[in-house]
Design an enzyme around this catalytic site. Structure first.
Site, PDB file in Angstrom:
ATOM      1  N   ARG A  31       0.835  -1.206   0.000  1.00 45.47           N
ATOM      2  CA  ARG A  31       0.000   0.000   0.000  1.00 45.47           C
ATOM      3  C   ARG A  31       0.867   1.251   0.000  1.00 45.47           C
ATOM      4  O   ARG A  31       1.879   1.320   0.718  1.00 45.47           O
ATOM      5  CB  ARG A  31      -0.941   0.004   1.204  1.00 45.47           C
ATOM      6  CG  ARG A  31      -1.923  -1.143   1.157  1.00 45.47           C
ATOM      7  CD  ARG A  31      -3.111  -0.974   2.081  1.00 45.47           C
ATOM      8  NE  ARG A  31      -3.869  -2.223   2.098  1.00 45.47           N
ATOM      9  CZ  ARG A  31      -4.711  -2.612   1.142  1.00 45.47           C
ATOM     10  NH1 ARG A  31      -4.944  -1.826   0.098  1.00 45.47           N
ATOM     11  NH2 ARG A  31      -5.341  -3.773   1.220  1.00 45.47           N
ATOM     12  N   ASN A  89       4.733   6.394 -13.679  1.00 42.96           N
ATOM     13  CA  ASN A  89       5.335   7.679 -14.009  1.00 42.96           C
ATOM     14  C   ASN A  89       6.794   7.480 -14.410  1.00 42.96           C
ATOM     15  O   ASN A  89       7.473   6.619 -13.863  1.00 42.96           O
ATOM     16  CB  ASN A  89       5.260   8.616 -12.799  1.00 42.96           C
ATOM     17  CG  ASN A  89       3.847   8.919 -12.387  1.00 42.96           C
ATOM     18  OD1 ASN A  89       2.980   9.126 -13.226  1.00 42.96           O
ATOM     19  ND2 ASN A  89       3.584   8.925 -11.088  1.00 42.96           N
ATOM     20  N   HIS A 102       7.521   1.278 -10.707  1.00 49.27           N
ATOM     21  CA  HIS A 102       6.370   0.808  -9.936  1.00 49.27           C
ATOM     22  C   HIS A 102       5.092   1.177 -10.655  1.00 49.27           C
ATOM     23  O   HIS A 102       4.941   2.293 -11.143  1.00 49.27           O
ATOM     24  CB  HIS A 102       6.369   1.399  -8.524  1.00 49.27           C
ATOM     25  CG  HIS A 102       6.613   2.874  -8.470  1.00 49.27           C
ATOM     26  ND1 HIS A 102       7.869   3.418  -8.577  1.00 49.27           N
ATOM     27  CD2 HIS A 102       5.761   3.924  -8.335  1.00 49.27           C
ATOM     28  CE1 HIS A 102       7.783   4.740  -8.498  1.00 49.27           C
ATOM     29  NE2 HIS A 102       6.511   5.071  -8.363  1.00 49.27           N
ATOM     30  N   HIS A 104       1.273   2.135 -10.161  1.00 51.44           N
ATOM     31  CA  HIS A 104       0.265   2.556  -9.199  1.00 51.44           C
ATOM     32  C   HIS A 104      -1.039   1.871  -9.598  1.00 51.44           C
ATOM     33  O   HIS A 104      -1.469   1.981 -10.754  1.00 51.44           O
ATOM     34  CB  HIS A 104       0.038   4.067  -9.268  1.00 51.44           C
ATOM     35  CG  HIS A 104       1.213   4.908  -8.873  1.00 51.44           C
ATOM     36  ND1 HIS A 104       1.277   5.539  -7.652  1.00 51.44           N
ATOM     37  CD2 HIS A 104       2.346   5.252  -9.545  1.00 51.44           C
ATOM     38  CE1 HIS A 104       2.413   6.242  -7.586  1.00 51.44           C
ATOM     39  NE2 HIS A 104       3.070   6.089  -8.720  1.00 51.44           N
TER      40      HIS A 104
HETATM   41  P1  5GP Z   1       6.073   8.141  -8.010  1.00 51.03           P
HETATM   42  O1  5GP Z   1       5.830   9.595  -7.728  1.00 51.03           O
HETATM   43  O2  5GP Z   1       7.552   7.821  -8.030  1.00 51.03           O
HETATM   44  O3  5GP Z   1       5.354   7.624  -9.230  1.00 51.03           O
HETATM   45  O4  5GP Z   1       5.427   7.362  -6.808  1.00 51.03           O
HETATM   46  C1  5GP Z   1       6.101   7.101  -5.609  1.00 51.03           C
HETATM   47  C2  5GP Z   1       5.073   6.685  -4.605  1.00 51.03           C
HETATM   48  O5  5GP Z   1       5.740   6.070  -3.529  1.00 51.03           O
HETATM   49  C3  5GP Z   1       4.290   7.860  -4.016  1.00 51.03           C
HETATM   50  O6  5GP Z   1       2.901   7.669  -4.285  1.00 51.03           O
HETATM   51  C4  5GP Z   1       4.618   7.819  -2.524  1.00 51.03           C
HETATM   52  O7  5GP Z   1       3.519   8.132  -1.709  1.00 51.03           O
HETATM   53  C5  5GP Z   1       5.075   6.390  -2.335  1.00 51.03           C
HETATM   54  N1  5GP Z   1       6.061   6.204  -1.288  1.00 51.03           N
HETATM   55  C6  5GP Z   1       7.156   6.958  -1.055  1.00 51.03           C
HETATM   56  N2  5GP Z   1       7.861   6.471  -0.019  1.00 51.03           N
HETATM   57  C7  5GP Z   1       7.172   5.378   0.424  1.00 51.03           C
HETATM   58  C8  5GP Z   1       7.407   4.444   1.487  1.00 51.03           C
HETATM   59  O8  5GP Z   1       8.383   4.507   2.229  1.00 51.03           O
HETATM   60  N3  5GP Z   1       6.481   3.463   1.648  1.00 51.03           N
HETATM   61  C9  5GP Z   1       5.386   3.350   0.842  1.00 51.03           C
HETATM   62  N4  5GP Z   1       4.550   2.339   1.096  1.00 51.03           N
HETATM   63  N5  5GP Z   1       5.139   4.204  -0.171  1.00 51.03           N
HETATM   64  C10 5GP Z   1       6.030   5.214  -0.377  1.00 51.03           C
END
Ligand code: 5GP
Ligand code: ZN
Length: 116
Positions: A31, A89, A102, A104
């Site tokens: 999550r 992204n 990753h 989403h």
């Molecule tokens: P991005 O912006 O790289 O597409 O998404 C990164 C996602 O990782 C964000 O939605 C952020 O909330 C999530 N995220 C960042 N650090 C952590 C963490 O330590 N644990 C979890 N579960 N999610 C994280």
């Protein structure tokens, strides 16, 4: 292959805790710490790949495994029939903040289009 400086590699190895909802030999899903929808799960490969731009032809199965997991998670979360979004992204303009690819998986509410 893991990167010792990568947050998500540390989740794969268990060095940083996460609320894991699904895992298999290839992927781990957990999550999001800052959820943007009632269901917001991140699906990552166990292998460290920084961005979509770093994908190689041999990674095609890895990427397919991410989508397979997303489908399974959507069903388990009960959002499959109503609908959900799967998005990845890439780099700054798209808002990538963690440089380990990753998906989403977002669901549980109506999602606007186009995204911001
Ligand atoms: P991005 O912006 O790289 O597409 O998404 C990164 C996602 O990782 C964000 O939605 C952020 O909330 C999530 N995220 C960042 N650090 C952590 C963490 O330590 N644990 C979890 N579960 N999610 C994280
Ligand atoms: Zn990593």
């Amino acid at each position: 292959m893991t990167d010792p400086d990568c947050l998500f590699c540390k989740i794969v190895t268990g060095d940083i805790p996460a609320d894991i909802v699904y895992e298999n030999d290839n992927v781990v899903a957990f999550r999001d710490i800052n959820p943007q929808a009632p269901t917001h799960v991140l699906v990552i490969p166990r292998q460290h790949i920084a961005t979509i731009n770093n994908l190689e032809a041999a990674d095609a199965e890895t990427v397919g495994n991410l989508y397979w997991a997303a489908k399974e998670i959507a069903a388990a979360e009960g959002v499959a029939e109503a609908g959900y979004r799967v998005v990845m992204n890439c780099n700054a303009a798209a808002g990538q903040a963690v440089f380990h690819i990753h998906l989403h998986v977002l669901g549980g509410r109506d999602l606007g289009w186009p995204p911001g």
